[in-house]
Write a protein that holds these residues in place. Structure first.
Motif, PDB file in Angstrom:
ATOM      1  N   UNK A  44       0.820  -1.216   0.000  1.00 13.16           N
ATOM      2  CA  UNK A  44       0.000   0.000   0.000  1.00 13.16           C
ATOM      3  C   UNK A  44       0.853   1.266   0.000  1.00 13.16           C
ATOM      4  N   UNK A  45       1.983   1.250   0.697  1.00 11.44           N
ATOM      5  CA  UNK A  45       2.857   2.426   0.737  1.00 11.44           C
ATOM      6  C   UNK A  45       3.614   2.608  -0.583  1.00 11.44           C
ATOM      7  N   UNK A  46       3.952   1.526  -1.252  1.00  7.88           N
ATOM      8  CA  UNK A  46       4.712   1.607  -2.495  1.00  7.88           C
ATOM      9  C   UNK A  46       3.813   1.930  -3.683  1.00  7.88           C
ATOM     10  N   UNK A  47       2.536   1.592  -3.596  1.00 11.58           N
ATOM     11  CA  UNK A  47       1.619   1.794  -4.709  1.00 11.58           C
ATOM     12  C   UNK A  47       1.595   3.238  -5.217  1.00 11.58           C
ATOM     13  N   UNK A  48       1.478   4.293  -4.395  1.00 17.28           N
ATOM     14  CA  UNK A  48       1.498   5.658  -4.945  1.00 17.28           C
ATOM     15  C   UNK A  48       2.844   6.027  -5.574  1.00 17.28           C
ATOM     16  N   UNK A  49       3.931   5.556  -4.968  1.00 19.05           N
ATOM     17  CA  UNK A  49       5.261   5.905  -5.473  1.00 19.05           C
ATOM     18  C   UNK A  49       5.496   5.301  -6.856  1.00 19.05           C
ATOM     19  N   UNK A  89       3.740   7.685 -11.232  1.00 23.90           N
ATOM     20  CA  UNK A  89       4.580   7.854 -12.422  1.00 23.90           C
ATOM     21  C   UNK A  89       4.150   6.935 -13.575  1.00 23.90           C
ATOM     22  N   UNK A  90       3.728   5.714 -13.277  1.00 23.17           N
ATOM     23  CA  UNK A  90       3.264   4.815 -14.325  1.00 23.17           C
ATOM     24  C   UNK A  90       2.004   5.379 -14.992  1.00 23.17           C
ATOM     25  N   UNK A  91       1.080   5.898 -14.211  1.00 20.45           N
ATOM     26  CA  UNK A  91      -0.147   6.461 -14.767  1.00 20.45           C
ATOM     27  C   UNK A  91       0.162   7.663 -15.653  1.00 20.45           C
ATOM     28  N   UNK A  92       1.072   8.555 -15.225  1.00 21.57           N
ATOM     29  CA  UNK A  92       1.448   9.716 -16.030  1.00 21.57           C
ATOM     30  C   UNK A  92       2.131   9.288 -17.324  1.00 21.57           C
ATOM     31  N   UNK A  93       3.020   8.330 -17.262  1.00 21.88           N
ATOM     32  CA  UNK A  93       3.695   7.834 -18.463  1.00 21.88           C
ATOM     33  C   UNK A  93       2.696   7.210 -19.425  1.00 21.88           C
TER      34      UNK A  93
END
Length: 195
Positions: A165-170, A174-178
Motif C-alpha cells: 500500500x505504501x509503495x503503490x502511490x510511489x 509515475x506509471x499512470x502519467x507515463x
C-alpha cells in the motif's frame, strides 16, 4: 590435506570395527544397550508440542531382558504429556537389534531448560543382576515464547500488505502519467511533409 584427513578417518573407522569385532569374537554373549534421547523439534515453543524420541540399541550378541526406560526429567508443572508415557517397558530386545519409544509433551514454560538423560535398566540373563545405564542427553535448549517465535518465523503477510500500500502511490503515479502521455502521443496521426 583433505586426502590426509580422509585417510585418518578411514583408519579410525577400520580400527573401531576391528576392536568391536574382537570383543564379539572373544565369546561375550551378553547384551549391551546404548540409548539415545533426541528432541525431534527444531524449535521448542511455549504452548506447542515437543516430541522426544528414544532409541535403544542392543550392541551385544545376547538379548537384553526386562528393559525399563524411565525419564523423570520432565516436571509436571512445566510439561504435560500429550501422547505416550515417559516410562516404557520392553520384555526383550534381541542381540544386534533395536527398539524405539516416543513421547509427546506440551510445554508451558519460557526460558532455557536442561533436557537431561533418561534412566534405563535391564538384565542380560534371566536370573542375572539388573544393569543400569543412562541415555544420551540433548542438553540445554531454549523454550521460546509464542509471540517471539511468530515475530521471528511467521510470513508477515500484514507487513507485506502495508508495504504494498505504501509503495503503490510511489510506483503507480509515475506509471499512470507515463501511460497517459504515451497514449496521447501514440494515438496522434503523423503529419505528412510537403515537398
Amino acid at each position: 590435506m583433505a586426502c590426509r584427513i580422509a585417510s585418518l578417518v578411514l583408519a579410525l573407522c577400520l580400527s573401531a570395527i576391528a576392536l568391536t569385532s574382537g570383543v564379539a569374537a572373544e565369546g561375550d554373549t551378553s547384551g549391551r544397550l546404548l540409548v539415545a534421547k533426541t528432541l525431534l523439534n527444531e524449535h521448542i515453543v511455549e504452548g506447542k508440542d515437543v516430541t522426544v524420541y528414544y532409541e535403544l540399541f542392543n550392541v551385544g550378541t545376547g538379548p537384553c531382558l526386562d528393559v525399563t526406560l524411565e525419564d523423570e526429567s520432565f516436571p509436571s508443572e512445566i510439561f504435560s504429556v500429550v501422547r505416550g508415557l515417559p516410562r516404557a517397558r520392553f520384555d526383550r530386545i534381541a542381540g544386534a537389534s533395536n527398539a524405539s519409544h516416543t513421547v509427546v509433551f506440551s510445554v508451558n514454560y519460557v526460558g532455557y531448560f536442561n533436557f537431561t538423560a533418561a534412566q534405563v535398566s535391564y538384565r542380560t540373563e534371566e536370573d542375572g543382576e539388573s544393569v543400569a545405564t543412562l541415555s544420551s542427553s540433548p542438553g540445554i535448549a531454549e523454550v521460546t515464547s509464542q509471540s517471539k517465535f511468530n515475530r521471528r518465523y511467521s510470513p508477515h503477510f500484514g507487513d507485506w500488505f502495508a508495504f504494498a500500500l505504501m509503495v503503490l502511490p510511489v510506483v503507480g503515479v509515475p506509471f499512470f502519467l507515463w501511460r497517459r502521455s504515451y497514449a496521447r502521443y501514440c494515438s496522434a496521426e503523423p503529419t505528412k511533409k510537403r515537398s
